[in-house]
Design a protein around this motif. Structure first.
Motif, PDB file in Angstrom:
ATOM      1  N   HIS A  16      -4.749  -4.268   4.441  1.00  0.00           N
ATOM      2  CA  HIS A  16      -4.622  -4.350   2.985  1.00  0.00           C
ATOM      3  C   HIS A  16      -4.937  -5.770   2.489  1.00  0.00           C
ATOM      4  CE1 HIS A  16      -2.519  -3.249  -0.918  1.00  0.00           C
ATOM      5  NE2 HIS A  16      -2.458  -4.574  -0.947  1.00  0.00           N
ATOM      6  N   ASN A  41       0.457  -1.027   0.000  1.00  0.00           N
ATOM      7  CA  ASN A  41       0.000   0.000   0.000  1.00  0.00           C
ATOM      8  C   ASN A  41       0.434   0.976   0.000  1.00  0.00           C
ATOM      9  OD1 ASN A  41       0.161   0.612   0.550  1.00  0.00           O
ATOM     10  ND2 ASN A  41       0.034   0.250   0.842  1.00  0.00           N
ATOM     11  N   ASP A  96      -7.809  -1.256   0.801  1.00  0.00           N
ATOM     12  CA  ASP A  96      -7.498  -1.032   2.210  1.00  0.00           C
ATOM     13  C   ASP A  96      -8.839  -0.906   2.918  1.00  0.00           C
ATOM     14  OD1 ASP A  96      -4.770  -0.952   1.658  1.00  0.00           O
ATOM     15  OD2 ASP A  96      -4.816   1.197   1.264  1.00  0.00           O
ATOM     16  N   HIS A 156      -2.221  -1.826  -5.603  1.00  0.00           N
ATOM     17  CA  HIS A 156      -3.409  -0.986  -5.773  1.00  0.00           C
ATOM     18  C   HIS A 156      -3.728  -0.682  -7.237  1.00  0.00           C
ATOM     19  CE1 HIS A 156      -4.832  -0.182  -1.720  1.00  0.00           C
ATOM     20  NE2 HIS A 156      -3.561  -0.222  -1.339  1.00  0.00           N
TER      21      HIS A 156
HETATM   22 ZN    ZN Z   1      -3.074  -0.871   0.561  1.00  0.00          ZN
END
Ligand code: ZN
Length: 272
Positions: free
Chosen positions: A247, A2, A196, A189
């Protein structure tokens, strides 16, 4: 991973702290008035400087680097809510062993493949993942647990900003930054499969290791696999990426599974 922080959001890592220490140590040996004393002073100064530098690098190592393959780490990154969804359109199954500072390279989801997972439509994931994510949110809600999407798809460009701009702002080297945030092109991502997740009941734990103490986390741990989700960076993950209990990534269809697992036969990451 993340990764990277909401600007202004406190990160729990201590990475930023130690950088200005060495300056204070260098005053001592200068300008010795007596010429014959200088060699001795220089030698002592050199030894002291070396010891201090070694100490500082040791401190920085422990403060910033995930302990090689063997330990959990404080939060790597926090994420900013993904807003804009501009994206390039690479084909979705480019997998390789290309890693940068412990992070794997992934291709970016085409915008046409994204669907909203938040009520305001700003947070998006790939359609298959979004569908399962919504189903998971519903199931959790009926168990009294509020799963909140904090971040989903984030473009490579946004990640670039998070990596370099935030790194510069915090005086972090790329290696230090990579312990907390994926380098651009290497974040889960931008695949559109990662999200998240926060607990609506305890927003203070958003993007914090403490998230693991929430009902949301406990529910996810017990149920996420039924919806095709798994935690990307558990403690002691082989990539050596910091522990990120918030995450989660979708691995519930062929494309997502290959995306994350074809690239997995890599050596444990060594982050300085
Ligand atoms: Zn993340």
């Amino acid at each position: 991973m993340n990764k990277a922080g909401v600007p202004g959001k406190p990160q729990n890592s201590s990475a930023a702290s130690g950088d200005d220490i060495p300056v204070a140590l260098r005053d001592a040996p200068e300008a010795a008035p007596k010429v014959y004393l200088q060699p001795l002073v220089l030698v002592i100064g050199g030894v002291v400087g070396f010891v201090l530098l070694a100490g500082i690098s040791g401190f920085l190592f422990f403060a910033t680097a995930p302990k090689n393959t063997a330990n959990s780490q404080p939060t790597p990154a926090s994420s900013a809510p993904a807003s804009n969804a501009e994206s390039s359109n690479s084909v979705n199954t480019q997998n390789n062993n290309d890693t940068v500072l412990g992070h794997l390279a992934y291709s970016e989801a085409p915008e046409s493949e994204l669907a909203a997972v938040s009520a305001d439509g700003r947070i998006k994931m790939r359609k298959a993942a979004a569908e399962k994510f919504q189903a998971m949110v519903q199931a959790a809600r009926s168990a009294g647990v509020i799963l909140v999407p904090i971040s989903g798809f984030r473009s490579v460009k946004e990640q670039e900003q998070l990596f370099f701009a935030v790194g510069a702002q915090r005086n972090q080297t790329p290696a230090q930054r990579a312990a907390l945030s994926a380098p651009p092109g290497h974040s889960e991502h931008h695949t559109g499969y990662a999200t998240d997740i926060g607990d609506g009941a305890t927003p203070a734990t958003n993007l914090q290791p403490d998230f693991e103490k929430t009902k949301a986390y406990q529910w996810l741990e017990a149920n996420a696999a039924r919806f095709g989700f798994e935690m990307s960076f558990p403690k002691d993950n082989p990539q050596g990426v910091s522990y990120e209990p918030w995450h989660w990534r979708f691995v519930g269809d062929r494309d997502s599974l290959e995306m994350f697992y074809k690239a997995r036969n890599l050596k444990p990451a060594k982050i300085p």
